[in-house]
Design a protein around this motif. Sequence first.
Motif, mmCIF file in Angstrom:
data_model
loop_
_atom_site.group_PDB
_atom_site.id
_atom_site.type_symbol
_atom_site.label_atom_id
_atom_site.label_comp_id
_atom_site.label_asym_id
_atom_site.label_seq_id
_atom_site.Cartn_x
_atom_site.Cartn_y
_atom_site.Cartn_z
ATOM 1 N N ARG A 1 -6.219 0.000 14.859
ATOM 2 C CA ARG A 1 -5.720 -0.560 16.113
ATOM 3 C C ARG A 1 -5.283 0.574 17.027
ATOM 4 N NH1 ARG A 1 -1.238 -4.857 14.865
ATOM 5 N NH2 ARG A 1 -1.038 -4.545 17.082
ATOM 6 N N SER A 2 -5.505 0.379 18.306
ATOM 7 C CA SER A 2 -5.016 1.352 19.282
ATOM 8 C C SER A 2 -3.847 0.732 20.041
ATOM 9 C CB SER A 2 -6.123 1.772 20.243
ATOM 10 O OG SER A 2 -6.645 0.652 20.915
ATOM 11 N N SER A 3 -3.118 1.549 20.706
ATOM 12 C CA SER A 3 -1.951 1.105 21.454
ATOM 13 C C SER A 3 -2.361 0.187 22.593
ATOM 14 C CB SER A 3 -1.205 2.314 22.017
ATOM 15 O OG SER A 3 -0.215 1.896 22.926
ATOM 16 N N THR A 4 -1.523 -0.800 22.865
ATOM 17 C CA THR A 4 -1.779 -1.663 24.014
ATOM 18 C C THR A 4 -1.582 -0.891 25.319
ATOM 19 O OG1 THR A 4 0.515 -2.428 23.954
ATOM 20 C CG2 THR A 4 -1.126 -3.769 22.794
ATOM 21 N N TYR A 5 -0.927 0.253 25.262
ATOM 22 C CA TYR A 5 -0.727 1.085 26.436
ATOM 23 C C TYR A 5 -1.976 1.886 26.799
ATOM 24 C CZ TYR A 5 4.226 0.083 25.902
ATOM 25 O OH TYR A 5 5.433 -0.553 25.800
ATOM 26 N N SER A 6 -2.964 1.912 25.936
ATOM 27 C CA SER A 6 -4.149 2.723 26.199
ATOM 28 C C SER A 6 -5.038 2.124 27.278
ATOM 29 C CB SER A 6 -4.963 2.904 24.918
ATOM 30 O OG SER A 6 -5.546 1.671 24.532
ATOM 31 N N GLY A 7 -4.898 0.863 27.543
ATOM 32 C CA GLY A 7 -5.704 0.228 28.586
ATOM 33 C C GLY A 7 -7.139 -0.015 28.177
ATOM 34 N N GLY A 8 -7.451 0.170 26.903
ATOM 35 C CA GLY A 8 -8.807 -0.083 26.421
ATOM 36 C C GLY A 8 -9.835 0.937 26.865
ATOM 37 N N ASN A 9 -9.390 2.114 27.309
ATOM 38 C CA ASN A 9 -10.344 3.113 27.786
ATOM 39 C C ASN A 9 -10.809 4.067 26.698
ATOM 40 O OD1 ASN A 9 -8.086 4.657 27.446
ATOM 41 N ND2 ASN A 9 -7.824 5.193 29.584
ATOM 42 N N ASN A 10 -10.457 3.774 25.445
ATOM 43 C CA ASN A 10 -10.937 4.538 24.296
ATOM 44 C C ASN A 10 -10.500 6.004 24.332
ATOM 45 O OD1 ASN A 10 -12.204 4.294 21.821
ATOM 46 N ND2 ASN A 10 -14.113 5.128 22.586
ATOM 47 N N GLU A 11 -9.310 6.264 24.858
ATOM 48 C CA GLU A 11 -8.787 7.625 24.919
ATOM 49 C C GLU A 11 -7.378 7.662 24.353
ATOM 50 O OE1 GLU A 11 -9.139 9.467 28.695
ATOM 51 O OE2 GLU A 11 -11.263 9.027 28.859
ATOM 52 N N CYS A 12 -7.259 7.348 23.097
ATOM 53 C CA CYS A 12 -5.928 7.339 22.490
ATOM 54 C C CYS A 12 -6.057 7.526 20.976
ATOM 55 C CB CYS A 12 -5.203 6.044 22.805
ATOM 56 S SG CYS A 12 -6.013 4.581 22.142
ATOM 57 N N LEU A 13 -4.955 7.469 20.320
ATOM 58 C CA LEU A 13 -4.940 7.493 18.864
ATOM 59 C C LEU A 13 -5.014 6.075 18.337
ATOM 60 C CD1 LEU A 13 -2.089 10.048 18.150
ATOM 61 C CD2 LEU A 13 -4.548 10.440 18.123
ATOM 62 N N GLU A 14 -5.599 5.928 17.180
ATOM 63 C CA GLU A 14 -5.635 4.644 16.496
ATOM 64 C C GLU A 14 -4.880 4.783 15.181
ATOM 65 O OE1 GLU A 14 -9.783 2.597 17.764
ATOM 66 O OE2 GLU A 14 -9.904 4.148 16.234
ATOM 67 N N LEU A 15 -4.178 3.739 14.821
ATOM 68 C CA LEU A 15 -3.419 3.690 13.575
ATOM 69 C C LEU A 15 -4.041 2.625 12.682
ATOM 70 C CD1 LEU A 15 -0.839 4.444 11.914
ATOM 71 C CD2 LEU A 15 0.298 2.595 13.153
ATOM 72 N N PRO B 1 -14.392 7.772 15.954
ATOM 73 C CA PRO B 1 -14.041 6.874 14.852
ATOM 74 C C PRO B 1 -14.581 7.306 13.482
ATOM 75 C CG PRO B 1 -15.606 5.825 16.319
ATOM 76 C CD PRO B 1 -15.190 7.107 16.972
ATOM 77 N N THR B 2 -15.608 8.131 13.470
ATOM 78 C CA THR B 2 -16.128 8.624 12.199
ATOM 79 C C THR B 2 -15.633 10.037 11.903
ATOM 80 O OG1 THR B 2 -18.150 9.433 13.227
ATOM 81 C CG2 THR B 2 -18.203 7.195 12.320
ATOM 82 N N GLY B 3 -14.785 10.549 12.783
ATOM 83 C CA GLY B 3 -14.253 11.902 12.631
ATOM 84 C C GLY B 3 -13.108 11.957 11.645
ATOM 85 N N PRO B 4 -12.363 13.042 11.662
ATOM 86 C CA PRO B 4 -11.288 13.225 10.686
ATOM 87 C C PRO B 4 -10.136 12.241 10.890
ATOM 88 C CG PRO B 4 -11.262 14.977 12.319
ATOM 89 C CD PRO B 4 -12.486 14.157 12.586
#
Length: 57
Positions: free
Chosen positions: A7-21, A37-40
Amino acid sequence: MSDAKWRSSTYSGGNNECLELAHGVPHFAPVRDSKRPTGPVIRFSRDAWRAFLAHLG
């Protein structure tokens, strides 16, 4: 970690530029770059992740 639900933060705005937990991983808080997503993946202990979040807030 194939069963992890990322999941990514709701603050990311869905622009795929954030951290995912990842949720559902016992004992760890896995974090990754949403652009790779396939990276480290960095695995923090739950206590370390909570301390990090407490420091931010």
